[in-house]
Scaffold this motif. Structure first.
Motif, PDB file in Angstrom:
ATOM      1  N   GLN A   1       0.822  -1.202   0.000  1.00 27.73           N
ATOM      2  CA  GLN A   1       0.000   0.000   0.000  1.00 27.73           C
ATOM      3  C   GLN A   1       0.862   1.260   0.000  1.00 27.73           C
ATOM      4  N   LYS A   2       1.916   1.268   0.815  1.00 34.55           N
ATOM      5  CA  LYS A   2       2.804   2.427   0.866  1.00 34.55           C
ATOM      6  C   LYS A   2       3.518   2.622  -0.472  1.00 34.55           C
ATOM      7  N   ILE A   3       3.958   1.519  -1.086  1.00 36.82           N
ATOM      8  CA  ILE A   3       4.606   1.613  -2.397  1.00 36.82           C
ATOM      9  C   ILE A   3       3.672   2.260  -3.408  1.00 36.82           C
ATOM     10  N   LEU A   4       2.430   1.798  -3.443  1.00 34.59           N
ATOM     11  CA  LEU A   4       1.468   2.329  -4.410  1.00 34.59           C
ATOM     12  C   LEU A   4       1.179   3.807  -4.154  1.00 34.59           C
ATOM     13  N   ILE A   5       0.997   4.162  -2.889  1.00 28.29           N
ATOM     14  CA  ILE A   5       0.704   5.566  -2.565  1.00 28.29           C
ATOM     15  C   ILE A   5       1.883   6.454  -2.931  1.00 28.29           C
ATOM     16  N   ASP A   6       3.099   6.011  -2.606  1.00 26.37           N
ATOM     17  CA  ASP A   6       4.289   6.796  -2.946  1.00 26.37           C
ATOM     18  C   ASP A   6       4.427   6.966  -4.455  1.00 26.37           C
ATOM     19  N   LEU A   7       4.148   5.909  -5.212  1.00 23.19           N
ATOM     20  CA  LEU A   7       4.276   5.977  -6.663  1.00 23.19           C
ATOM     21  C   LEU A   7       3.268   6.947  -7.282  1.00 23.19           C
ATOM     22  N   VAL A   8       2.009   6.840  -6.871  1.00 22.43           N
ATOM     23  CA  VAL A   8       1.002   7.717  -7.484  1.00 22.43           C
ATOM     24  C   VAL A   8       1.237   9.174  -7.091  1.00 22.43           C
ATOM     25  N   LYS A   9       1.690   9.397  -5.868  1.00 23.55           N
ATOM     26  CA  LYS A   9       1.982  10.768  -5.449  1.00 23.55           C
ATOM     27  C   LYS A   9       3.159  11.342  -6.232  1.00 23.55           C
ATOM     28  N   SER A  10       4.152  10.488  -6.512  1.00 23.98           N
ATOM     29  CA  SER A  10       5.348  10.969  -7.206  1.00 23.98           C
ATOM     30  C   SER A  10       5.044  11.430  -8.625  1.00 23.98           C
ATOM     31  N   GLN A  11       3.965  10.919  -9.207  1.00 26.31           N
ATOM     32  CA  GLN A  11       3.622  11.288 -10.582  1.00 26.31           C
ATOM     33  C   GLN A  11       2.365  12.140 -10.657  1.00 26.31           C
ATOM     34  N   GLY A  12       1.907  12.586  -9.516  1.00 29.47           N
ATOM     35  CA  GLY A  12       0.769  13.504  -9.497  1.00 29.47           C
ATOM     36  C   GLY A  12      -0.554  12.896  -9.924  1.00 29.47           C
ATOM     37  N   VAL A  13      -0.711  11.571  -9.729  1.00 30.46           N
ATOM     38  CA  VAL A  13      -1.993  10.945 -10.030  1.00 30.46           C
ATOM     39  C   VAL A  13      -3.028  11.491  -9.051  1.00 30.46           C
ATOM     40  N   THR A  14      -4.098  12.052  -9.569  1.00 31.23           N
ATOM     41  CA  THR A  14      -5.060  12.751  -8.720  1.00 31.23           C
ATOM     42  C   THR A  14      -6.020  11.778  -8.030  1.00 31.23           C
ATOM     43  N   ASP A  15      -6.623  12.252  -6.932  1.00 30.54           N
ATOM     44  CA  ASP A  15      -7.631  11.454  -6.244  1.00 30.54           C
ATOM     45  C   ASP A  15      -8.815  11.179  -7.166  1.00 30.54           C
ATOM     46  N   GLU A  16      -9.113  12.156  -8.028  1.00 28.37           N
ATOM     47  CA  GLU A  16     -10.218  11.982  -8.970  1.00 28.37           C
ATOM     48  C   GLU A  16      -9.961  10.800  -9.908  1.00 28.37           C
ATOM     49  N   GLU A  17      -8.719  10.700 -10.388  1.00 34.48           N
ATOM     50  CA  GLU A  17      -8.380   9.581 -11.266  1.00 34.48           C
ATOM     51  C   GLU A  17      -8.437   8.265 -10.522  1.00 34.48           C
ATOM     52  N   LEU A  18      -7.960   8.254  -9.280  1.00 38.33           N
ATOM     53  CA  LEU A  18      -7.953   7.021  -8.495  1.00 38.33           C
ATOM     54  C   LEU A  18      -9.375   6.517  -8.215  1.00 38.33           C
ATOM     55  N   LYS A  19     -10.338   7.429  -8.248  1.00 38.28           N
ATOM     56  CA  LYS A  19     -11.729   7.064  -7.990  1.00 38.28           C
ATOM     57  C   LYS A  19     -12.513   6.783  -9.272  1.00 38.28           C
ATOM     58  N   ARG A  20     -11.835   6.918 -10.417  1.00 41.66           N
ATOM     59  CA  ARG A  20     -12.510   6.739 -11.699  1.00 41.66           C
ATOM     60  C   ARG A  20     -12.894   5.275 -11.897  1.00 41.66           C
ATOM     61  N   VAL A  21     -14.072   5.068 -12.478  1.00 41.07           N
ATOM     62  CA  VAL A  21     -14.622   3.728 -12.664  1.00 41.07           C
ATOM     63  C   VAL A  21     -14.628   3.370 -14.143  1.00 41.07           C
ATOM     64  N   ASP A  22     -14.268   2.135 -14.428  1.00 43.30           N
ATOM     65  CA  ASP A  22     -14.344   1.610 -15.788  1.00 43.30           C
ATOM     66  C   ASP A  22     -15.818   1.439 -16.155  1.00 43.30           C
ATOM     67  N   LYS A  23     -16.279   2.124 -17.208  1.00 39.46           N
ATOM     68  CA  LYS A  23     -17.692   2.086 -17.574  1.00 39.46           C
ATOM     69  C   LYS A  23     -18.137   0.690 -17.989  1.00 39.46           C
ATOM     70  N   ARG A  24     -17.224  -0.083 -18.543  1.00 42.29           N
ATOM     71  CA  ARG A  24     -17.585  -1.418 -19.020  1.00 42.29           C
ATOM     72  C   ARG A  24     -17.768  -2.400 -17.860  1.00 42.29           C
ATOM     73  N   THR A  25     -16.864  -2.359 -16.894  1.00 49.40           N
ATOM     74  CA  THR A  25     -16.901  -3.330 -15.789  1.00 49.40           C
ATOM     75  C   THR A  25     -17.554  -2.791 -14.523  1.00 49.40           C
ATOM     76  N   GLY A  26     -17.613  -1.466 -14.391  1.00 48.43           N
ATOM     77  CA  GLY A  26     -18.141  -0.876 -13.174  1.00 48.43           C
ATOM     78  C   GLY A  26     -17.170  -0.908 -12.019  1.00 48.43           C
ATOM     79  N   ARG A  27     -15.904  -1.264 -12.292  1.00 49.47           N
ATOM     80  CA  ARG A  27     -14.901  -1.355 -11.238  1.00 49.47           C
ATOM     81  C   ARG A  27     -13.927  -0.191 -11.337  1.00 49.47           C
ATOM     82  N   LEU A  28     -13.260   0.095 -10.215  1.00 48.66           N
ATOM     83  CA  LEU A  28     -12.259   1.145 -10.212  1.00 48.66           C
ATOM     84  C   LEU A  28     -11.157   0.814 -11.217  1.00 48.66           C
ATOM     85  N   ILE A  29     -10.755   1.807 -12.005  1.00 52.60           N
ATOM     86  CA  ILE A  29      -9.687   1.593 -12.977  1.00 52.60           C
ATOM     87  C   ILE A  29      -8.400   1.190 -12.258  1.00 52.60           C
ATOM     88  N   TRP A  30      -8.187   1.745 -11.069  1.00 50.25           N
ATOM     89  CA  TRP A  30      -7.006   1.389 -10.286  1.00 50.25           C
ATOM     90  C   TRP A  30      -7.251   0.175  -9.397  1.00 50.25           C
TER      91      TRP A  30
END
Length: 268
Positions: free
Chosen positions: A148-177
């Motif tokens: 979990q810490k690795i993933l959080i550090d990685l997304v923060k290092s590249q400026g992945v937004t909270d909005e993107e992390l909450k984005r859902v795949d329209k086809r599957t209905g699941r979080l893209i991440w």
């Protein structure tokens, strides 16, 4: 009472249920004639506790490789650790969790077992569910927090937004991440494992007492918990895959025949 792995004991009593309904040891090891794949996804002959522990230790090894490589600024070895961690967590998701869930679905849906009706409002008797099982050795099972810490550090290092992390795949209905990175990975995993151990022991007690309504209800609970654990680990695998394959992370490509440098003492 401390938590212990209970896959083998559960497998033993599940086999007793199947054998009591006319199956044989040969049936349990049978394969499909056309595909050659095993009829059952649970491996009745293997030590499931040992397999689970070995896969978990392998996951630890991959995370340690990632951490060491990152300290040495060796991005190729770090990428290798991330890739193999994704594979190992996928292995854990499939066996034991998906395998048990799959086979229990087959058993519970088999009309030949003449399962008794549970009826509305049926509750598993408390005598089968030992709530005293409430402790896990955190030192032994702490690597999901590291992931979990690795993933959080990685997304923060590249400026992945909270909005993107909450984005859902329209086809599957699941979080893209795959998973909400703010969820406590260890807490979710531990609570599910404890619930599974309690249900395993409950199934054994109900089977011995031939309380078939309780057996059916507990097996349904075991199937659900295993499926939840499968989905949870699969979701973490998706996050690890995204962190490794997203172009924003700018991971270097593996050269042909790449091997992790020997000084990491890493076994392929």
């Amino acid at each position: 009472m401390k938590f212990i792995l209970g896959f083998n004991k559960f497998k033993e009593y599940l086999a007793k249920l199947l054998l009591s309904h006319g199956l044989t040891d040969i049936d349990l090891s049978a394969s499909h004639k056309k595909t050659g794949f095993s009829v059952w996804h649970i491996n009745w002959r293997r030590d499931l506790n040992k397999d689970f522990k070995e896969d978990w230790d392998s996951l630890k090894r991959e995370i340690n490789l990632y951490d060491r490589a990152l300290l040495e600024k060796d991005r190729l070895a770090a990428k290798a650790g991330l890739m193999h961690a994704s594979i190992k967590i996928g292995d854990l998701a499939i066996s034991p969790f998906w395998s048990i869930s799959h086979d229990l679905t087959k058993i519970l849906n088999n009309k030949n077992y003449n399962w008794p009706s549970l009826g509305l409002g049926y509750a598993i008797p408390k005598k089968y569910l030992d709530e005293k099982i409430n402790e896990i050795d955190q030192k032994e099972w702490n690597d999901l927090a590291k992931i979990q810490k690795i993933l959080i550090d990685l997304v923060k290092s590249q400026g992945v937004t909270d909005e993107e992390l909450k984005r859902v795949d329209k086809r599957t209905g699941r979080l893209i991440w795959g998973i909400d990175l703010n969820v406590d990975f260890n807490k979710v995993f531990y609570e599910k494992l404890l619930a599974l151990q309690i249900a395993f022991e409950g199934y054994e007690k109900a089977f011995i007492q031939e309380d078939w309504r309780a057996v059916r209800a507990i097996l349904q609970r075991i199937r659900l918990i295993n499926f939840q654990l499968y989905k949870f680990l699969k979701a973490i695998r998706i996050a690890l895959r995204n962190a490794r394959t997203d172009e924003r992370f700018n991971w270097p490509s593996f050269p042909e025949d790449y091997k992790v440098p020997v000084h990491y003492n890493y076994k392929e």
